[in-house]
Every structure is written in structure tokens, then in C-alpha cells.
Design an enzyme around this catalytic site. Structure first.
Site, PDB file in Angstrom:
ATOM      1  N   GLU A 125      33.702  47.331  40.227  1.00 34.56           N
ATOM      2  CA  GLU A 125      33.752  47.125  38.445  1.00 34.56           C
ATOM      3  C   GLU A 125      32.419  47.822  37.515  1.00 34.56           C
ATOM      4  OE1 GLU A 125      35.259  43.282  37.120  1.00 34.56           O
ATOM      5  OE2 GLU A 125      36.041  43.572  39.078  1.00 34.56           O
ATOM      6  N   ASP A 364      42.314  37.729  43.819  1.00 35.17           N
ATOM      7  CA  ASP A 364      41.056  37.670  43.462  1.00 35.17           C
ATOM      8  C   ASP A 364      39.827  37.398  45.010  1.00 35.17           C
ATOM      9  OD1 ASP A 364      39.305  37.935  41.520  1.00 35.17           O
ATOM     10  OD2 ASP A 364      40.298  37.396  40.341  1.00 35.17           O
ATOM     11  N   GLU A 413      43.110  46.023  40.246  1.00 40.36           N
ATOM     12  CA  GLU A 413      42.399  46.056  39.010  1.00 40.36           C
ATOM     13  C   GLU A 413      41.158  47.017  39.663  1.00 40.36           C
ATOM     14  OE1 GLU A 413      38.956  42.586  36.906  1.00 40.36           O
ATOM     15  OE2 GLU A 413      38.888  42.674  38.891  1.00 40.36           O
ATOM     16  N   GLU A 419      38.000  42.057  30.316  1.00 36.16           N
ATOM     17  CA  GLU A 419      37.208  40.953  30.832  1.00 36.16           C
ATOM     18  C   GLU A 419      35.575  40.894  30.150  1.00 36.16           C
ATOM     19  OE1 GLU A 419      37.705  40.039  34.268  1.00 36.16           O
ATOM     20  OE2 GLU A 419      36.668  41.453  35.603  1.00 36.16           O
TER      21      GLU A 419
END
Length: 612
Positions: A125, A364, A413, A419
Site C-alpha cells: 500500500e 488479513d 486489497e 482506511e
């Protein structure tokens, strides 16, 4: 070459074995085979129902029991190694070069949050650094896809597909000033539970090689997607084409949809007579909300179970009661879980929770793509399919086609999602109109849209417990059309949504999979316009960065006939109050062109349906 323009200059590719043999170094070609293939793939739970798979293929068989397959499509090229060796082999390293003729600019997402001082352990990310290739920071890696801007407005996007029993490909500064090179996480020899975050494993020892694998196999596809206009990147199927076909058997039980989510809004429901939080009453309330608004699922995120033992449910949760209550409301239940505790009891977890009626697992904190972790993804997907459980991989590397091979994998993701606005203040609208051209090329992405507290550039601030989004309300609504996500979150809380019925009704009406997709317009990091069809209804979304703009939408994609459109557009004061929008119902015809205005960080969303 593409239309007489060099895209990739001469670049070395090879596989170095632990034995010392280097596949691809001074190859001796034994024979070759050329083919022209024209196929159609019946796609499942995708952005279209049929994918054209047309290409020219060249297969080279080389001395040493190996070979290379090259494919040329209209929109890119791909190659993969294959081996035909009797015994297992160890891959010491892979050379994958992508040299460009000029010092082009690129959108680079660095791996900038290494865990355990290991650059290969990261969340995948980040925002994009828009820099020259020569400015790529040495001794760092970026994760794919990476977009390179070429002369004549062309773009090249580098990624991979059909990643199995092999590490994922990072990219680093190449051997030439204008190049990028593949970089691969070494094989894991030892790992332990992360004491600071016990749902995750940390690597403590890596090998001096990247993969141990079967001697007879195909290796992942290396891909360069080429576009002549930016909008072409919004509707690309390369990764899906190159993925292995479904192994899930009967897939009729796989039902993507939308989910009411608790974590982003910090369980902050109000005007109720119970204490909101991780408890049975809260999730029954979520089920009531989902049922009343035609939302398919609710998700119990972190906190419902012991972090160290996925089979130990916390005292405040009566899971069977929640599942049964939601089922009466025609709502399914998903469970969040960390990758490490799931791995400890994988068969027990899938068996127990599927029997209880759980529909899916959001898994996750994998945060790796070495061979060991890639094998974990396949093991989870296969086990989940056997138990009729859908999967959303969070804390995940970018998709490489697993959603085709195991269609019960309904989202991934691997994106710097909403988020991040709980604790940081990046330029999100610019990023939001970059990822459809770059990250989304790899496949679906769990960005988690749906914020009802919308902020302008001046008014936004990070708030963890009552979070906001950047950009307008219509910017958020358009995401449900723009972003590919068969399993899609509604991130805000039911209390807020109940005050915003028009927005929620529109969100719930937008499907999560489609029969047809058309990219209408766009420019990387500036704006994007997308049309998607489900049966005879079209959904059109447009989004802008922080710059307001006027654009024209050509409706010629509509079949002949008369249409009505439900439209959500930025309000006249959306530049001052980002929640400002206007809903209108208008009549349309296919020969029309709509002139629309996008405010700063703006959006536009429409549902277009035929009328008699």
C-alpha cells in the site's frame, strides 16, 4: 515495437538454477512453434461476461529441457519460462529486464513500510511517486503494477499473472539508467508469530534462493501492457486472460455482493439502547440495516475472536445467534481473521465456521509475496472452495489472476485505500484517479468506499473514530461504478447511512459484477469516466482529482430506444461543502452527449435504464 515505436529496448531475461545452470543464457533453440489463437473466455464474477483472448504465440524449446513462450496481443505482450526437468529444481534468481529507450517518467509505488527490517515484508500500500526512471531510489523496491509514460502519449504497464508456487515480482532500478528489473523475495526458511501483531507471521530467516519447485512446470507470466490512450487502461483484461482457468468446480454458490462494515467507522452507531461495539446486539443491528437496504452481507472485523486462536470467540459475541438472525433477514455473515492464527487451524476453522453458516472470510496481514506466502494463498483458496467459503484477501499483494483460478476469491486489497484517511492526509483524489489506470489493471481491489462525511481540501482532517473522506459525496458514489470489486464494502456506519437514504439507495442499486464495461474517457491522475452494464441497465461513473473540470459523456454506447437516468452530481456549493450534491431524474437518448461538471475532488454517478 508498437506501431513502429520501440516500447521495450533489448532486455535480458533468464532463470538461474542453484545447480549453476542459467536458463536463457546463450540459449540453443531446438525448435519453435508459432500459433494464432482466437478465443473467447466466459468470465465469472467479472467486469464483463466475455473476454476476448486473441494473440499470436511463439514457443521456443531450448536445449536443457526448458523453453519460453511469447505472446503478442493488440494491447500488450507477455512471456513465461517453462521447464521439463525430471527432478525438483531450486531457482536461485530470475533476471527480468524492462529497458526503455528514454528516461521516461513513471508512477512508482515504493515498498516503504518494511516489517522486521525486511523490504519484502510490506503491506503493498502506497501512493505513487511520479518520477523519471533515473530517479528511482537505489536499493529500494516497488510493487507492481508500475506505469511508464512513453512518447506519443503511449503508456506501458508492467505486471505479472498466474503467480503460483513462486515469489511475486517487485521492480527495482534496472541495469541501465532507463530500465526496471524484476526483484524477488527469497524463500523463507524460518518465521515466527509477531508479538506486536499476533495475527501475522514475521520472517526471521531467508534462503539464498527464491524458489524450490517442480522441475516440470510453467512459470509466471511477465506482462507489458501498452496503450495508445489512457482510457484504454481502464478496461484491460490481460491478467484475467493469462490466469489459469477455474479449479473450483460448481461455482453457483459463489455470490459476490455488498457488505456493511464495522471497522472503518469504529462501530460508532448511535441513537440505540445498547452499548455499540464488538457484541451481539451491534451485529444484529447491522443485520437489520443491511436487510432494510438490500445489502447482502455484514462483516465482523477484528475483535470477535482471540487474536491468537481463531476458534476462541470472545464472550460478547454469540456468533451462531448472529448468523441465524442475519439469515432470517436474508443477510449473510463474513468473518475477519488474521493469516497466522488461521494457518494454525485452517481445516478446523473452515469446517467449523462453514457448518455454522458463515459465507466468507476476510483474511488479513499476509504482507508478503514470497513463494511460501503465495502457496498459502492457493491453499486457503482451495480449502475455502471445498467448504463453500468466499475469500477477501486483505493485507495482500496485488492480484495476479487467482480470482479466475479460484472464483471464490472475490476481492483483494493491495491498495492504499480509504482506511489511510483515518490517520493521514495524502492527496487522495489524485490517487483515486490514478489507481483505475494502474493498480486496477491487476484485478479487483478492496478500496472500501462509502464515506458520508466528505471533506474539501481545506476542511479535511484525519479522524480515527469518526473518519472523513477527501472529495465530494459524488466522488464516493462514483467509486462503486469505477472500482472493480465483486465484494464491496459500505464503510460508514448505519446511523449515518440512515440519514443519507438517497446515497445508500443508489449504492445498493449498483451491482458488483457486470456484463459489459466501456472506458469512456480519462487521463492518469486527472480524471476517469467509466460505463458498466448489467442486463439492460447502465451505470456510469466519473471522478476528478482536486481540479474542477467540465467533461462530455457520449451516450452512443446505449442501444436504440428511450432511457431514463437517475443522476447524482456535485452540488453548486460542493467546492465549499463536499457533502453537497443534487439528484435528478432525466430522459435520455443514445444520440445525446451530456456535459457534466466535476467539482474539486468531484464525481458524477448515474443509473441509466430503458423506458417505454
Amino acid at each position: 515495437m508498437h506501431q513502429s515505436q520501440t516500447i521495450i529496448a533489448p532486455s535480458a531475461i533468464s532463470l538461474a538454477l542453484q545447480s549453476g545452470e542459467v536458463l536463457g543464457n546463450n540459449p540453443e533453440i531446438l525448435n519453435s512453434k508459432s500459433e494464432k489463437i482466437n478465443n473467447k473466455i466466459a468470465a465469472l464474477n467479472y467486469k464483463k461476461d466475455t473476454v476476448n483472448d486473441n494473440y499470436n504465440q511463439l514457443t521456443l524449446n531450448c536445449k536443457g529441457d526448458y523453453g519460453i513462450i511469447f505472446r503478442a496481443y493488440n494491447d500488450g505482450i507477455a512471456y513465461r519460462f517453462f521447464t521439463k526437468k525430471k527432478d525438483s529444481i531450486i531457482i536461485r534468481s530470475e533476471e527480468a529486464g524492462f529497458n526503455f529507450t528514454d528516461d521516461d517518467s513513471a508512477f512508482i509505488p515504493y515498498s516503504n513500510d518494511p516489517h522486521n527490517k525486511d523490504k519484502y515484508q510490506c503491506s503493498f500500500e502506497n501512493t505513487y511517486q511520479h518520477i523519471k526512471l533515473s530517479q528511482f531510489v537505489k536499493d529500494t523496491v516497488a510493487f507492481a503494477p508500475v506505469l511508464v509514460e512513453l512518447a506519443n502519449n503511449k503508456k506501458a504497464v508492467i505486471t505479472e499473472a498466474d503467480l503460483e508456487e513462486y515469489p511475486g515480482m517487485f521492480l527495482t532500478n534496472g541495469k541501465t539508467a532507463n530500465g526496471l528489473s524484476g526483484d524477488f523475495a527469497p524463500y523463507v526458511l524460518a518465521e515466527l508469530q509477531n508479538e506486536r501483531n499476533p495475527v501475522q507471521a514475521l520472517v526471521t530467516k531467508r534462503a539464498g534462493y527464491i524458489a524450490k519447485t517442480n522441475g516440470t512446470r510453467n512459470f509466471p507470466w511477465r506482462i507489458v501492457i501498452i496503450s495508445t490512450s489512457d482510457r484504454d487502461l481502464l478496461n484491460n483484461d490481460m491478467v484475467y486472460r493469462l490466469a489459469s482457468p477455474s479449479r473450483a468446480g460448481d461455482a453457483s454458490w459463489i455470490k459476490p455482493g455488498k457488505v456493511a462494515w464495522d471497522w472503518w467507522n469504529d462501530w460508532n452507531i448511535s441513537h440505540v439502547d445498547f452499548r455499540a461495539g464488538v457484541n451481539t446486539a451491534t451485529y444484529k443491528y447491522y443485520a437489520d440495516f443491511a436487510s432494510a437496504n438490500h445489502i447482502d452481507y455484514i462483516l465482523l472485523d477484528e475483535g470477535w475472536s482471540n487474536d491468537r486462536d481463531i476458534m476462541e470467540i470472545v464472550p460478547g459475541i454469540d456468533l451462531q445467534q448472529i448468523i441465524d438472525y442475519a439469515k432470517q433477514k436474508n443477510v449473510g455473515v463474513w468473518l475477519w481473521m488474521g493469516s497466522y492464527p488461521l494457518d494454525q487451524k485452517i481445516e478446523e476453522a473452515f469446517t467449523t465456521y462453514s457448518k455454522m453458516g458463515v459465507k466468507g472470510f476476510k483474511i488479513d496481514f499476509m504482507d508478503r509475496d514470497d513463494q511460501n506466502m503465495v502457496e498459502y494463498y492457493y491453499r486457503v483458496a482451495k480449502t475455502a472452495a471445498a467448504h463453500h467459503i468466499m475469500v477477501d484477501f486483505h493485507g495482500a499483494y496485488k492480484p495476479t489472476g487467482l480470482q479466475r483460478t479460484y472464483p471464490n476469491v472475490v476481492n483483494v486489497e493491495g491498495v492504499y485505500g480509504m482506511e489511510q484517511l483515518k490517520w493521514s492526509n495524502p492527496d487522495m483524489p489524485k490517487f483515486n484517479v490514478s489507481i483505475p489506470f494502474i493498480r486496477m489493471i491487476a484485478g479487483p481491489m478492496d478500496y472500501t468506499p462509502g464515506a458520508m462525511r466528505n471533506g474539501t481540501r481545506e476542511s479535511f482532517r484525519p479522524v480515527n473514530s469518526m473518519p472523513m473522506s477527501q472529495g465530494t459525496r459524488c466522488h464516493q458514489l462514483a467509486m462503486y461504478i469505477m472500482y472493480e470489486a465483486p465484494f464491496e464494502m459500505l464503510s460508514d456506519n448505519p446511523t449515518v447511512y440512515m440519514r443519507e437514504n438517497e446515497s445508500v439507495n443508489f449504492i445498493s442499486a449498483v451491482p458488483t459484477t457486470f456484463d459489459e464495461t466501456i472506458a469512456l474517457d480519462g487521463k492518469v491522475s486527472e480524471y476517469a469516466v467509466m460505463a458498466r452494464r448489467k442486463k439492460d441497465t447502465w451505470y456510469v461513473g466519473a471522478m476528478s482529482n482536486w481540479n474542477a473540470r467540465d467533461i462530455t459523456i457520449d451516450l452512443s454506447f446505449l442501444k436504440d430506444g428511450n432511457y431514463e437516468a437517475e443522476i447524482f452530481k456535485d452540488g453548486i456549493n460542493a467546492d465549499r461543502d463536499a457533502t453537497d450534491y443534487k439528484k435528478e431524474i432525466i430522459k435520455l437518448s443514445p444520440n445525446q452527449k451530456l456535459n457534466i461538471h466535476l467539482s474539486n475532488g468531484g464525481g458524477w454517478a448515474a443509473r441509466i435504464y430503458p423506458i417505454k
